[in-house]
Design a protein around this motif. Structure first.
Motif, mmCIF file in Angstrom:
data_model
loop_
_atom_site.group_PDB
_atom_site.id
_atom_site.type_symbol
_atom_site.label_atom_id
_atom_site.label_comp_id
_atom_site.label_asym_id
_atom_site.label_seq_id
_atom_site.Cartn_x
_atom_site.Cartn_y
_atom_site.Cartn_z
ATOM 1 N N GLY A 83 31.762 -0.727 29.261
ATOM 2 C CA GLY A 83 30.358 -0.547 28.892
ATOM 3 C C GLY A 83 29.410 -0.321 30.052
ATOM 4 N N VAL A 84 29.824 0.468 31.045
ATOM 5 C CA VAL A 84 28.976 0.680 32.238
ATOM 6 C C VAL A 84 27.916 1.747 31.957
ATOM 7 C CG1 VAL A 84 28.958 1.523 34.620
ATOM 8 C CG2 VAL A 84 30.743 -0.048 33.858
ATOM 9 N N THR A 85 26.677 1.443 32.316
ATOM 10 C CA THR A 85 25.565 2.383 32.184
ATOM 11 C C THR A 85 24.791 2.434 33.499
ATOM 12 O OG1 THR A 85 25.327 2.047 29.794
ATOM 13 C CG2 THR A 85 23.391 2.860 30.968
ATOM 14 N N ILE A 86 24.679 3.629 34.075
ATOM 15 C CA ILE A 86 23.894 3.816 35.300
ATOM 16 C C ILE A 86 23.159 5.156 35.213
ATOM 17 C CG2 ILE A 86 25.360 2.451 36.860
ATOM 18 C CD1 ILE A 86 26.646 5.028 37.809
ATOM 19 N N SER A 87 22.081 5.258 35.984
ATOM 20 C CA SER A 87 21.341 6.518 36.051
ATOM 21 C C SER A 87 20.930 6.748 37.502
ATOM 22 C CB SER A 87 20.097 6.444 35.159
ATOM 23 O OG SER A 87 19.426 7.691 35.157
ATOM 24 N N LEU A 88 21.081 7.995 37.960
ATOM 25 C CA LEU A 88 20.853 8.333 39.362
ATOM 26 C C LEU A 88 20.071 9.634 39.459
ATOM 27 C CD1 LEU A 88 21.586 7.928 42.427
ATOM 28 C CD2 LEU A 88 23.718 9.130 41.943
ATOM 29 N N ASP A 89 18.955 9.609 40.173
ATOM 30 C CA ASP A 89 18.131 10.809 40.343
ATOM 31 C C ASP A 89 18.494 11.543 41.622
ATOM 32 O OD1 ASP A 89 16.641 10.506 38.013
ATOM 33 O OD2 ASP A 89 15.208 9.156 38.979
ATOM 34 N N ARG A 90 18.044 12.787 41.739
ATOM 35 C CA ARG A 90 18.225 13.555 42.980
ATOM 36 C C ARG A 90 17.488 12.856 44.117
ATOM 37 N NH1 ARG A 90 20.235 18.567 41.389
ATOM 38 N NH2 ARG A 90 20.096 18.794 39.137
#
Length: 221
Positions: free
Chosen positions: A32-39
């Protein structure tokens, strides 16, 4: 709708990965891993050996071994669902859009091939010959990754390079291939403290100058 530049470069949602063990038993390696990464952003994931950091980096970059299976979830690169891509399409993504750097830098450079040939092949495979085909333009790129004697390095074969130089060449490969995302799995494990600091300085510079996203795993913070 958002433009590609506005979308997170990497968005992992509720990712669960299963590992098939020796006698057919299955265990969850990632749940259940959730991550978000921007430029232009670095996301560091730290944890002990065996906690699933490498499984995450390989799931993101399409490098999971045959004993692993994505059970559920989503991995999006600038809005595109990578888990639906064929193997051929993922190979293309790794040549053009994602650069993977792991703890053993010798995995990345053919020991018998010169740095010049490695870079030329990377440029051709990524379709960047128009932008980076002229070697006279390379000195500024070498400078960007902290290499001061490019002429000597270009003639050097992979087997003759020290681990820090190989990691610098991998960041240079990310630049010439136009990568949107650099995935680093414990990249400084074989470097001493001074070399580790130098690598992170260069990584930070490339991230800022090129506005790439960096997913970084570490054994410690």
């Amino acid at each position: 709708p958002m433009s590609d530049d506005e979308l997170p470069v990497l968005q992992v949602t509720n990712l669960t990965v299963e590992h098939r063990e020796l006698f057919g038993d299955r265990e969850i390696s990632l749940r259940g891993v959730t991550i978000s990464l921007d430029r232009g952003e670095v996301l560091a994931v730290a944890g002990e050996s065996g906690c699933g950091k490498s499984v995450l980096t390989r799931a993101v970059s399409g490098g999971l071994g045959p004993d692993y299976r994505v059970v559920s979830g989503s991995v999006r690169l600038a809005g595109e669902e990578l888990l639906r891509f064929s193997k051929g399409r993922m190979r293309e993504v790794r040549r053009k859009r994602i650069t993977f750097v792991d703890s053993d830098p010798r995995n990345h450079l053919n020991p018998t091939v010169t740095v010049r040939r490695h870079l030329r092949e990377a440029i051709l495979q990524a379709g960047k010959a128009e932008e980076f085909g002229d070697e006279r333009e390379w000195s500024a790129l070498f400078s960007e990754v902290g290499i001061v004697d490019p002429e000597e390095i270009l003639e050097t074969r992979g087997a003759q390079l020290n681990p820090l130089l190989i990691q610098r060449i991998m960041l240079l490969t990310a630049i010439v291939s136009g990568a949107e995302l650099i995935v680093c799995d414990n990249p400084t494990e074989q470097l001493d403290g001074v070399a580790e600091n130098q690598f992170f300085e260069v990584l930070n510079e490339v991230k800022r100058e090129r506005r790439v996203g960096v997913l970084l795993t570490l054994g410690h913070l």
